[in-house]
Design an enzyme around this catalytic site. Structure first.
Site, short mmCIF file in Angstrom:
data_model
loop_
_atom_site.label_atom_id
_atom_site.label_comp_id
_atom_site.label_asym_id
_atom_site.label_seq_id
_atom_site.Cartn_x
_atom_site.Cartn_y
_atom_site.Cartn_z
CD1 TRP A 370 -22.27 24.60 -26.38
CD2 TRP A 370 -23.09 22.96 -25.45
NE1 TRP A 370 -22.78 23.41 -26.82
CE2 TRP A 370 -23.02 22.63 -25.85
CE3 TRP A 370 -23.66 22.13 -24.34
CZ2 TRP A 370 -22.93 20.87 -26.50
CZ3 TRP A 370 -23.51 20.79 -24.71
CH2 TRP A 370 -23.39 19.93 -25.49
CG ASP A 371 -17.86 24.74 -27.79
OD1 ASP A 371 -19.65 24.53 -27.60
OD2 ASP A 371 -17.47 24.67 -29.17
CD GLU A 500 -26.12 24.81 -32.42
OE1 GLU A 500 -26.35 24.53 -33.71
OE2 GLU A 500 -26.25 25.21 -31.53
CE LYS A 612 -23.98 22.39 -36.52
NZ LYS A 612 -24.26 23.62 -35.74
CD GLN A 613 -24.74 19.69 -31.17
OE1 GLN A 613 -25.08 20.42 -31.98
NE2 GLN A 613 -23.52 20.21 -30.18
C1 BGC Z 1 -22.65 22.90 -32.53
C2 BGC Z 1 -22.63 23.62 -30.70
C3 BGC Z 1 -21.20 25.20 -30.30
C4 BGC Z 1 -20.78 25.17 -31.29
C5 BGC Z 1 -19.46 26.67 -31.48
C6 BGC Z 1 -22.03 23.89 -33.01
O1 BGC Z 1 -21.39 23.17 -34.39
O2 BGC Z 1 -23.84 22.45 -32.77
O3 BGC Z 1 -23.27 22.77 -30.30
O4 BGC Z 1 -20.97 24.94 -29.05
O5 BGC Z 1 -20.41 24.85 -32.63
O6 BGC Z 1 -18.28 24.99 -31.86
#
Ligand code: BGC
Length: 783
Positions: A370-371, A500, A612-613
């Protein structure tokens, strides 16, 4: 929470260049990423032409082709129904960078003899990587070496190296060996789940070799996917001296050995043209002929022409994507570097996309996430919209896989995009932080909606967009339920949101809002097509067997979407259970335990309030018109202290929202963390590849953050301010075919409609209208 702030700048500040003035073994692995070249297809790490003789784990020799992968069954200790079945791993392909140099019997290596001077430069205006050095051999022979490497941005199949060598204190035999090596493997798993493949040894096997004079090629084939690859080279030696060419083919290599009777102070120049073609693009019988054609044309044009073409392409790119910051060179460099790498990483053919690490390393196996839609897409949309269209086309091209995945997940209708993939199949082996992230569907639609607002590309909507939109809406409609215990509102259970560190929850706030947007938009577009393009509607309905009541169901689900909210705190709850968990013990978590994912079992993390984000805060940015400012502030204040930013996708979003709320210091700090993330190796893992989402996040941080750009209901608006430490900043936005230049200085902002017809937009609450070539300056305080 979490990390220490700011690191020392690693590379000297220069606005257009990334430069290193010494060769360091300890930093080599990371430098190979920083100095990687790519064109969205071919990616070459910054490995040295002569090879690398340093210790283990200080280098990764890598060349990649975006979208070229091998697949193997994923082995689970315990399997369950519907788990992702196969991996797809972007392959390390034929090494074509090799040019070895011998002075008599002595082989040039920076690990032997003496390096008298050394400089390596990535020039982002020219699109060239240059290494210049003077080397003294153990026997005392001195040579000056100058190597230029380009990966052509205008021809995805082409790269070239110009290798100049000049004997400084001797005349005698000098040999240049230009080779292709097919003996390549991917990295195997390290202790970090974000890195490495499960391959046991080589999976790209040699099928054939061809060599004739200056030309040579290797044909290779993957074990399971049975993709064919041809890598070809055409060499050209220029020298005043006598030379002879000897070819040989040891093991999996082809080599052209140029043995020159060199004379002191006379330069020898070897140009090597390199090409890659694979059966992912062409039928197998076309690969070799295409490779030959490409090399022939390149050689006829010559290296200098390739340089000029590269520079011209970049001049146009920088005109469109230019960001200028006066008063902070380090940032200026960081932003350019990020934009440059985004351009180097993005697939532009509709069949490939932009991987989490671009084509610079093997982290995340070359997968698309989804990035793309939430981070990289807007950067391209507002600077080079034709590329953003290709990214959407890619999603359309994998729609059938997404339909299949939806069936596996027991949805009778619709499509579920894979959480991570290359060619369309779901490859996420850990479903709680993978398939459970259903929000990917809405993320794709969010970018479609943004695309439509900014381009009015009705054709795209009618031919491709609507189908994706309806198919994704169907999955939401099927996934959610009207739950009596929740007032019969539409609830989406057992999914994972962007954060996550919290998995498989009911009613993730981000997901529900975004699903609502997806459903609403599907209803709106269905109604519009039905009215304005009835033939298309009829056709599409027939094709996907859409029933009229499905469309009204979408509307109802959107209207009745349940949004988790805590009345006491007056904040959005990240999900139904989040606020009932204990807060993570940040105080007693030592610095070295970050990122938490490498030091705690997922369950330990899931049990706590720790992010985490950005999650709720992200949706308050993406769907900002659904939240008032006070609400945004309360949500930010609650979630920010709980966020580790262990994902590189986090800081930029907090930065944007901090800017909107008026936390200017915080906004600046978050921005700084993002802007030089790879250049300063902020996450200590740039060796595995650049962080493309964060790179794009920098652009968002400036444009959506400091300049406050928003598009609500199709209307473009800005609410800029100037960070204290800067003198001014400037950027361009492409919107509906117009190019608007925005320059923010102390006290005022100037909008200049550089090209395109009249454009209306808002500066704060004030409606501004500009004709082409017209400028207007407005006070930052709203006057
Ligand atoms: C993040 C995800 C992301 C992935 C790839 C993970 O560490 O939590 O949101 O899509 O990295 O960049």
């Amino acid at each position: 929470m979490g990390k220490e702030k700011f690191k020392e700048a690693i590379y000297p500040y220069d606005e257009w260049k990334i430069r290193e003035e010494s060769f360091d073994i300890e930093t080599n692995y990371r430098d190979e990423t920083i100095f990687a070249l790519g064109n969205g297809y071919i990616g070459m790490r910054g490995n040295f032409e002569e090879g690398y003789a340093g210790p283990k784990n200080t280098s990764l020799q890598g060349t990649y082709l975006n979208g070229f992968y091998e697949s193997e069954p994923i082995i689970y200790g315990e399997e369950a129904y519907g788990y992702a079945q196969n991996s797809q791993t972007m392959l390390n392909v034929t090494d074509s960078k090799i040019i070895k140099l011998y002075l008599g019997d002595e082989e040039f290596s920076m690990f032997a003899g003496e390096l008298l001077n050394y400089e390596r430069t990535l020039d982002m205006k020219e699109g060239v990587l240059t290494r210049e050095l003077t080397w003294q051999s153990p026997a005392g022979k001195k040579v000056a070496i100058k190597i230029k490497r380009i990966v052509c941005l205008t021809n995805k199949h082409l790269a070239a190296i110009s290798y100049e060598v000049r004997p400084l204190n001797f005349s005698g035999e000098v040999t240049l060996v230009s080779a292709l090596d097919g003996a390549v493997t991917n990295q195997v798993n390290e202790d970090d789940p974000r890195v490495g493949s499960d391959f046991q040894g080589q999976v790209l096997n040699l099928v054939d070799k061809e060599q004739k004079g200056n030309f040579a090629a290797l044909t290779q084939k993957t074990n399971n996917t049975e993709f064919e690859l041809v890598c070809g080279m055409e060499n050209q030696l220029e020298t005043e001296s006598d030379f002879r060419l000897q070819t040989d083919q040891p093991e999996q290599m082809v080599r052209a050995n140029y043995i020159v009777e060199a004379r002191e102070e006379e330069t020898i120049n070897l140009t090597k043209y390199i090409t890659y073609y694979t059966s992912r693009d062409y039928s197998a019988d076309r690969l070799l002929p295409n490779a030959k054609d490409t090399l022939k044309t390149a050689k006829e044009e010559g290296f200098n022409k390739l340089l000029t073409t590269q520079k011209e392409y970049l001049a146009e790119f920088w005109q469109q994507a230019q960001v200028e910051i006066e008063g902070d060179k380090a940032l200026q460099q960081g932003i350019r570097f990020n934009e440059y790498h985004l351009l180097q990483s993005v697939g532009k053919d509709g069949k490939t996309n932009i991987a989490a690490k671009g084509v610079t390393g093997e982290g995340y196996e070359g997968h698309y996430f989804w990035d793309t839609e939430i981070y990289s897409f807007p950067f391209f949309l507002y600077t080079k919209p034709e590329i953003s269209k290709k990214l959407l086309e890619y999603r359309y091209n994998i729609l059938d896989d997404a339909r299949q995945r939806a069936r596996t997940m027991s949805h009778d209708k619709g499509a579920l995009f894979p959480w991570r993939t290359i060619a369309g199949e779901e490859c996420s082996a850990y479903y709680p932080a993978g398939t459970a992230q259903y929000h990917i569907n809405a993320d794709v639609i969010y970018s479609l909606k943004r695309y439509m607002e900014a381009t009015d590309d009705t054709e795209f909507m009618l031919n491709y967009g609507a189908e994706m939109l309806f198919e994704t809406a169907r999955v939401w409609a099927d996934l959610g339920d009207y739950i009596p215990g929740k007032d019969n509102q539409f609830c989406i259970n057992d999914v994972t949101g962007p954060d996550e560190y919290t998995a498989i929850v009911n009613n993730n706030c981000y997901t529900n809002y975004m699903a609502q947007m997806n459903l609403e938009y599907a209803y709106q577009i269905a109604t519009w097509i039905k009215e304005k393009h009835p033939d298309v509607y009829r056709e599409l309905k027939k094709q996907i067997e859409l029933k009229e009541d499905e469309v009204t169901n979408w509307k109802e689900a959107a209207d009745k979407m349940y949004i988790p909210y805590d009345e006491e705190r007056k904040i959005h709850a990240q999900d139904d259970s989040f606020l009932d968990k204990a807060v993570w013990d940040f105080k007693n978590t030592p610095q070295e335990n970050y990122p938490l994912l490498l030091n705690y079992h997922p369950l330990v993390i899931y049990r706590h309030q720790v992010l985490k984000q950005a999650d709720t805060v992200l949706v308050s940015f993406l769907l900002g018109d659904k939240f008032d400012l006070e609400q945004k502030k309360r949500d930010f204040d609650y979630y920010e202290p709980l966020t580790t930013h262990d994902s590189s996708l986090s800081s930029c979003i907090y930065g944007i929202m901090a800017a909107e709320i008026g936390y200017h210091d915080k906004a600046y700090n978050f921005f700084m963390e993002t802007a030089r993330m790879d250049l300063d190796n902020y996450h200590d893992n740039s060796q595995h590849g650049v962080h493309t989402a964060a790179m794009a996040g920098t652009w968002l941080g400036l444009v959506n953050g400091f300049a406050g750009m928003r598009i609500y209901e199709g209307e473009l608006s800005f609410d800029p301010y100037l960070p204290e430490k800067w003198d001014s900043y400037k950027f361009n936005v492409n919107f509906k075919g117009r190019r608007l230049e925005v320059e923010v200085t102390s006290g005022e902002v100037t909008y200049n409609l550089a090209s395109g017809e009249e454009l209306e937009f808002y500066h704060q609450d004030k409606l501004v209208s500009l004709e082409q070539g017209q400028k207007i300056s407005c006070d930052l305080d709203g006057e």
